[in-house]
Design an enzyme around this catalytic site. Structure first.
Site, short mmCIF file in Angstrom:
data_model
loop_
_atom_site.label_atom_id
_atom_site.label_comp_id
_atom_site.label_asym_id
_atom_site.label_seq_id
_atom_site.Cartn_x
_atom_site.Cartn_y
_atom_site.Cartn_z
N PHE A 1 79.94 -14.26 -44.65
CA PHE A 1 78.87 -14.71 -45.54
C PHE A 1 78.45 -13.52 -46.44
CE2 PHE A 1 74.53 -15.94 -46.58
CZ PHE A 1 74.59 -17.32 -46.69
N ASP B 1 77.24 -12.61 -35.64
CA ASP B 1 76.33 -13.43 -36.43
C ASP B 1 76.48 -14.87 -35.94
OD1 ASP B 1 75.23 -15.13 -38.33
OD2 ASP B 1 75.50 -13.68 -39.94
N TYR C 1 66.81 -21.84 -39.07
CA TYR C 1 66.48 -22.99 -39.93
C TYR C 1 67.68 -23.89 -40.13
CZ TYR C 1 68.40 -19.60 -43.28
OH TYR C 1 69.19 -18.67 -43.90
N LYS C 2 68.84 -23.54 -39.51
CA LYS C 2 70.00 -24.42 -39.64
C LYS C 2 69.99 -25.41 -38.47
CE LYS C 2 72.36 -21.10 -42.54
NZ LYS C 2 73.18 -19.88 -42.59
N ARG D 1 81.41 -29.50 -47.68
CA ARG D 1 81.09 -29.33 -46.26
C ARG D 1 80.25 -30.51 -45.74
NH1 ARG D 1 78.12 -23.82 -45.10
NH2 ARG D 1 76.44 -24.98 -46.15
C1 LIG Z 1 72.78 -18.79 -43.32
C2 LIG Z 1 73.41 -17.49 -43.09
C3 LIG Z 1 72.74 -16.29 -43.39
C4 LIG Z 1 71.38 -16.37 -44.03
O1 LIG Z 1 70.70 -15.16 -44.10
P1 LIG Z 1 69.16 -15.21 -44.52
O2 LIG Z 1 68.74 -13.82 -44.52
O3 LIG Z 1 68.47 -16.06 -43.48
O4 LIG Z 1 69.06 -15.88 -45.84
C5 LIG Z 1 73.36 -15.10 -43.09
N1 LIG Z 1 74.60 -15.07 -42.53
C6 LIG Z 1 75.28 -16.20 -42.25
C7 LIG Z 1 76.62 -16.14 -41.63
C8 LIG Z 1 74.71 -17.44 -42.53
O5 LIG Z 1 75.37 -18.56 -42.27
#
Ligand SMILES: *Cc1c(COP(=O)(O)O)cnc(C)c1O
Length: 400
Positions: A125, A197, A222-223, A371
């Site tokens: 990400f 992660d 929040y997911k 997705r």
């Molecule tokens: C959703 C997600 C994030 C989000 O990071 P935020 O700081 O909460 O915006 C980071 N890494 C991964 C792999 C994600 O899927």
């Protein structure tokens, strides 16, 4: 071929169908985007309202103790710990995933002084990549980005030069699930620290960070955990690392005796040293309430149903998937995927928009990945039947 009776039978046999009642979702929406923002558990609004009107409004400053505000980061952390296979006392909630990634990467590198390389997933990400790059600049490290398939060769090649290996448990684009235990073992074999992660895995797949010997982990809430927009992230620090865990952002909440207001920083014992500043109580209140949903159900059961929903979707779309019109990117094996299916499709935006007009919400990641997330907590097989019907119709019409 499309068979509505099958959806009906599957729904009738679904032991957790009743959980849907716990969510406040518009009746005309089929929500396949819970991997971006989980839907609202119905009781959350009342709980946040109470935190505001009663705790803040009436108890004022006393609420830090009388309503458990001060201990919320570790108390809610332990509730998340239960979902990731962490014994109590190893998980703290606070700040965003991005910030926690930074903390975890710096602390991990500090556990391995003298080593110069951080290995990250090459399809990580964006924020994970950016943070790794910045940490590398700060600490004078080198980042090597490799796909999971090349990790073993990289570990072999750079061996004792590697300080940290940071991977995502479930790839946010392809939905591929990595084997945390196997990769962590390989990372430990060269003496490096494994940072995971868990953003797309927590609340979606059963996890066992303690048993897998994970060193540090972070994730968002929040997911799949449905903690609400901007809900605070979490960090897991394995017990065995806590005494040496050297936090880059030493704030007063992580101090041994915060209210002594000492001039010198002394880290707290245990996981509390991973705290930074004043916790986000309103967001934590929403998250805490949202987690109640998971008290009544085993993640394994939700996972089984989520896979069932995804498999049913694939069956229903078999014709256009096997013809290649909709190109499945996600691995088919259950052991190799999270709760999301990703398809490569030339006109990804058009299909997403056409579905949205029918009340079916999915999303697109550039350049052409569509997705769909399957969450057994609130979706039914009838929903999936309707979604698949629409996808089939749209993919036929966009190809004509
Ligand atoms: C959703 C997600 C994030 C989000 O990071 P935020 O700081 O909460 O915006 C980071 N890494 C991964 C792999 C994600 O899927």
């Amino acid at each position: 071929m499309s068979d509505p009776w099958r959806a009906e039978q599957l729904d009738a046999a679904d032991r957790i169908a009743g959980l849907r009642e716990r969510f406040s979702l518009p009746a005309d929406v089929i929500y396949l985007d819970g991997n971006s923002l989980g839907p609202l558990p119905a009781h959350v609004a009342e709980r946040v309202d109470r935190t505001i009107r009663e705790e803040w409004g009436r108890h004022l400053i006393a609420a830090w103790t009388s309503d458990g505000w001060w201990s919320a980061p570790t108390r809610v952390g332990d509730r998340i710990g239960r979902l990731i296979g962490a014994a109590p006392g190893q998980t703290v909630v606070g700040d965003s995933t991005s910030v926690q990634l930074f903390n975890a990467l710096v602390a991990a590198a500090r556990l391995r002084p003298g080593r110069g390389i951080v290995v990250i997933d090459s399809i990580h990400f964006p924020t994970d990549r950016y943070m790794a790059a910045s940490v590398a600049r700060l600490l004078d490290l080198r980042v090597i980005a490799v796909p999971a398939a090349a990790l073993d060769a990289t570990l072999h090649r750079y061996a004792e030069d590697i300080a940290v290996v940071a991977f995502g448990a479930v790839d946010y684009r392809t939905g591929e699930l990595h084997d945390i235990a196997t990769i962590t073992r390989a990372v430990h074999h060269v003496g490096a620290v494994a940072v995971w992660d868990l953003c797309h895995a927590v609340g979606a797949v059963p996890l066992d960070v303690d048993t897998a010997d994970v060193d540090l982990a972070v994730g968002c809430t929040y997911k799949y955990l449905c903690g609400g927009p901007g809900a605070p992230a979490f960090i897991y620090v394995a017990q065995r690392h806590q005494a040496a865990f050297d936090h880059p952002l030493i704030g007063w909440n992580g101090h041994m005796d915060p209210f002594a207001m000492e001039t010198e920083y002394r880290p707290s014992d245990g996981i509390a040293r991973a705290r930074i500043g004043t916790p986000h109580i309103l967001s934590l209140s929403a998250l805490d309430a949202a987690l109640d949903v998971f008290d009544d159900v085993d993640i394994g059961t939700v996972r089984e149903k989520s896979l069932g929903l995804a498999d049913y979707f694939l069956d229903e779309l078999d014709e256009i998937v096997s013809s290649g019109a909709l190109d499945l990117v996600t691995p088919r094996e259950h052991s190799r995927r999270g709760n999301q299916l990703t398809f490569r499709y030339d006109d990804a935006d058009a299909i997403e928009m056409a579905l949205r007009r029918k009340g079916i919400i999915c999303d697109v990641r550039p350049p052409n990945l569509v997705r769909f997330a399957f969450n057994g907590l609130f979706l039914s097989y009838a929903d999936i039947h309707r979604a698949a019907d629409s996808v089939r119709g749209i993919s036929h019409s966009t190809r004509e």
